[in-house]
Design a protein around this motif. Structure first.
Motif, PDB file in Angstrom:
ATOM      1  N   ALA A   1     104.490  78.816  -6.474  1.00  0.00           N
ATOM      2  CA  ALA A   1     104.410  77.827  -7.540  1.00  0.00           C
ATOM      3  C   ALA A   1     103.080  77.952  -8.277  1.00  0.00           C
ATOM      4  O   ALA A   1     102.081  78.402  -7.727  1.00  0.00           O
ATOM      5  N   GLY A   2     103.082  77.521  -9.538  1.00  0.00           N
ATOM      6  CA  GLY A   2     101.866  77.516 -10.316  1.00  0.00           C
ATOM      7  C   GLY A   2     101.005  76.323 -10.002  1.00  0.00           C
ATOM      8  O   GLY A   2     101.473  75.319  -9.445  1.00  0.00           O
ATOM      9  N   THR A   3      99.709  76.413 -10.385  1.00  0.00           N
ATOM     10  CA  THR A   3      98.746  75.368 -10.045  1.00  0.00           C
ATOM     11  C   THR A   3      97.923  75.011 -11.278  1.00  0.00           C
ATOM     12  O   THR A   3      97.591  75.866 -12.098  1.00  0.00           O
ATOM     13  N   VAL A   4      97.585  73.719 -11.386  1.00  0.00           N
ATOM     14  CA  VAL A   4      96.670  73.256 -12.428  1.00  0.00           C
ATOM     15  C   VAL A   4      95.248  73.540 -11.944  1.00  0.00           C
ATOM     16  O   VAL A   4      94.814  72.953 -10.943  1.00  0.00           O
ATOM     17  N   ARG A   5      94.532  74.394 -12.626  1.00  0.00           N
ATOM     18  CA  ARG A   5      93.190  74.776 -12.211  1.00  0.00           C
ATOM     19  C   ARG A   5      92.127  73.810 -12.698  1.00  0.00           C
ATOM     20  O   ARG A   5      91.148  73.541 -12.022  1.00  0.00           O
ATOM     21  N   ASN A   6      92.315  73.255 -13.915  1.00  0.00           N
ATOM     22  CA  ASN A   6      91.281  72.376 -14.467  1.00  0.00           C
ATOM     23  C   ASN A   6      91.926  71.473 -15.505  1.00  0.00           C
ATOM     24  O   ASN A   6      92.952  71.810 -16.100  1.00  0.00           O
ATOM     25  N   VAL A   7      91.321  70.295 -15.717  1.00  0.00           N
ATOM     26  CA  VAL A   7      91.806  69.339 -16.703  1.00  0.00           C
ATOM     27  C   VAL A   7      90.628  68.876 -17.534  1.00  0.00           C
ATOM     28  O   VAL A   7      89.619  68.401 -16.991  1.00  0.00           O
ATOM     29  N   ILE A   8      90.726  69.040 -18.885  1.00  0.00           N
ATOM     30  CA  ILE A   8      89.670  68.614 -19.799  1.00  0.00           C
ATOM     31  C   ILE A   8      90.333  67.920 -20.977  1.00  0.00           C
ATOM     32  O   ILE A   8      91.168  68.515 -21.678  1.00  0.00           O
ATOM     33  N   LEU A   9      89.980  66.644 -21.190  1.00  0.00           N
ATOM     34  CA  LEU A   9      90.467  65.882 -22.333  1.00  0.00           C
ATOM     35  C   LEU A   9      91.987  65.957 -22.468  1.00  0.00           C
ATOM     36  O   LEU A   9      92.537  66.373 -23.474  1.00  0.00           O
ATOM     37  N   ARG A  10      92.687  65.556 -21.378  1.00  0.00           N
ATOM     38  CA  ARG A  10      94.145  65.461 -21.359  1.00  0.00           C
ATOM     39  C   ARG A  10      94.845  66.804 -21.532  1.00  0.00           C
ATOM     40  O   ARG A  10      96.046  66.862 -21.774  1.00  0.00           O
ATOM     41  N   ARG A  11      94.111  67.908 -21.408  1.00  0.00           N
ATOM     42  CA  ARG A  11      94.717  69.229 -21.459  1.00  0.00           C
ATOM     43  C   ARG A  11      94.482  69.916 -20.126  1.00  0.00           C
ATOM     44  O   ARG A  11      93.363  69.944 -19.612  1.00  0.00           O
TER      45      ARG A  11
END
Length: 592
Positions: A82-92
């Motif tokens: 599965a894919g992973t969210v690496r980072n979140v900046i300003l709702r992106r």
């Protein structure tokens, strides 16, 4: 709030030292990599390395100039995970999956956090291995399902890397193969403008000094404009100089009682784009493609049936040769042609010519036909020539006024040779610069240069001239030596000698240095010695000449110039006075 409190408590406990407690074993690298950062924090695992502990090197190696660290490739996530969210900046959110995992712009991803649904996000941009999506409530560590099959079959594994011995063998085999040079042939046609488009403005002060006259000072302002766009495709060409002398001036160029003079060499409007079919210019025209043609107040129009040919007409009054004032006692008009052709890949032929009626002072007139040609052949041979015929008033024998031929062969960085011949039997008076003997000369010259050594260039020059009217002859010959890097990074130096035989016999020698310590400053200095023989019992005249010229680029568009030159006579005895004369010039110019 509960999860945040739990995480803070876990971090505080992990950071508090406890006596008598064994150190916690660190999980292997593979296991640590498989656990997302968000789950590590939730489980109380420490994310930062203890202070003071040195960072381990790759394979125990230390970097050095001769032993750089090998590149550590960035680990790629397997296609079947599965894919992973690496980072979140300003709702992106920035993801570690891309088109190779079946993602596309506009796709809505179903996010999961700790095995439970955590919302959605929409993909805004995607590359092969990464993507950016927008959505609310996304956190680093969230996962999402991927579908590698949607992007196509899994790429085949690369073959194993060849051994060092095999790579060395292949390199040696490539080095032993010879490659023949191939000439570059382009179908693109690039036209060079007749004159570079620019605007020059400048101010110059000149002082004339001498032992037999009072100092004379002169200021001049000049402006040169080439191809300045004006109105509906028209362009301005301007070349004028304003001169002011503080003291009385010679009456040939200045009217009695006046100290100022304005010279207008060119002032015309033209419609003469290189790619245009028709070309036109009006005003004080400095003609193009007209060999031997004088500046005139009139018009020139040309028709171009192709990019390599032009036919046209011209005509107008010729201004005064000394003051450039408009006049009616001299005029010209006729037709001209221009043609050039590339033959093969290394040969270029060009010819220009004119057939014109010329009106001269004292109601004299004549018809002139003049043509010039030039050929660049075989990459090394350069041939140029010009011939002029005339009939009517001031007709020369066989109607041949003048002719010249120049031939040169250049072997780059090895050697070069040049030879030329001039024939001039014109009978038209030269009002601008009358000579002591009225033209009619036979003049031959030549030069040879040996450049193979690079650091040392050896040259030899010589020539012969004869006046058919006075039957006087004069010859000269001498060597030259030039060392381009004699002064290292500061520049080069050279020296030469010349022996004159026949009329006005004598000899001369010179030494010269060309200094360029930087990209903005350049200086040329030269010292010369002259000796002219005189009829017995008179003694020979000796003299020395000194010259220095310097330029400094103050800005990319502003330049300062300074030059001085003079000649000083060496008396035959200490009792005889010495005569001298010099010229000093300083100015500043701007180019736009």
């Amino acid at each position: 709030m509960t999860s945040l409190a739990t995480i803070a408590a876990a971090l505080l406990v992990a950071a508090t030292p406890q006596k008598g407690k064994a150190k916690k074993k660190v999980a292997p690298a593979a296991a640590r990599q498989a656990v997302p950062d968000g789950e590590k924090a939730a489980a109380g695992m420490k994310l930062e390395r203890k202070p003071g502990k040195p960072r381990p090197t790759l394979g125990g190696q230390q970097p050095s100039p001769g032993n750089p660290l090998p590149l550590r490739p960035r680990p790629l996530r397997p296609l079947d995970q599965a894919g992973t969210v690496r980072n979140v900046i300003l709702r992106r959110a920035y993801l570690d999956a891309g088109t190779r995992d079946g993602l596309a712009v506009g796709q809505v991803l179903q996010l999961r956090r700790k095995g439970e649904a955590a919302g959605t996000c929409t993909i805004e941009a995607v590359s092969e291995r990464n993507a950016v999506c927008a959505g609310g409530g996304v956190r680093s560590g969230d996962t999402f399902p991927v579908n590698p099959a949607a992007a196509g079959a899994r790429p085949a594994d690369l073959p194993p890397r060849p051994s060092a011995e095999e790579q060395a063998r292949r390199l040696q085999a490539i080095g032993q193969v010879g490659f023949a040079l191939v000439d570059f042939k382009s179908t693109r046609v690039v036209e060079i403008p007749d004159r570079l488009r620019r605007v020059d403005l400048g101010f110059t002060h000149v002082s004339f000094l001498g032992s037999d006259r009072a100092a004379d000072h002169q200021e001049q302002v000049y402006a040169v404009a080439r191809g300045v766009p004006l109105w509906r495709g028209s362009r301005l060409d301007l070349d004028l100089t304003a001169i002011y002398r503080r003291d009385a001036a010679d009456p040939e160029r200045f009217e009695p009682g006046k100290k100022a003079l304005v010279l207008v060499r060119e002032a015309s409007l033209s419609w003469a784009e290189p790619a245009a079919t028709w070309r036109f210019a009006a005003g004080r025209v400095l003609p193009w493609y007209i060999p031997g043609g004088a500046t005139f107040d009139g018009v020139q129009a040309g028709w171009r049936p192709s990019r390599e040919a032009e036919l046209g007409l011209f005509g107008g009054a010729v201004p005064d040769l000394m003051t450039t004032a408009p006049g009616v006692d001299r005029a010209t008009g006729g037709a001209y042609w221009h043609a050039e052709r590339q033959v093969g890949g290394h040969n270029l032929l060009r010819t220009d010519g004119r057939v014109a009626w010329v009106k001269l002072p004292a109601s004299k007139s004549r018809i002139e036909a003049e043509a010039s040609f030039r050929a660049w052949l075989l990459r090394h041979l350069d041939v140029a020539g010009q011939v002029r015929f005339g009939m009517g008033d001031y007709t020369s024998p066989n109607k041949l006024d003048a002719a010249r031929i120049d031939v040169g062969w250049v072997q780059p960085q090895v050697w070069s040779v040049y030879g030329g011949f001039r024939y001039d039997d014109t009978r038209v008076p030269d009002l601008a610069a009358p000579a002591l003997y009225a033209g009619r000369t036979r003049h031959a010259s030549g030069a040879f240069s040996f450049d193979r050594l690079g650091w040392l260039q050896l040259r030899a020059t010589g020539g012969h001239a004869e006046d058919p009217v006075s039957k006087e002859k004069r010859s000269w010959v001498g060597p030259e030596v030039w060392m381009p890097r004699a002064l290292g990074r500061w520049g080069g130096a050279g020296a030469g000698y010349s022996e004159q035989i026949g009329k006005s016999s004598g000899r001369s020698a010179w030494v010269q240095a060309d200094l360029a310590p930087g990209t903005r400053f350049r200086m040329l200095t030269r010292a010369s010695w002259f000796m002219d023989e005189r009829p017995s019992p008179l003694q020979a005249d000796h003299g020395v000449g000194l010259m220095a010229a310097a330029t400094a680029d103050l800005t990319p568009w502003l330049r300062f110039r300074l030059s001085a030159m003079g000649r000083y006579a060496i008396p035959p005895s200490e009792a005889a006075p010495s005569a001298w004369g010099s010229l000093v010039s300083a100015g500043i110019e701007g180019r736009y």
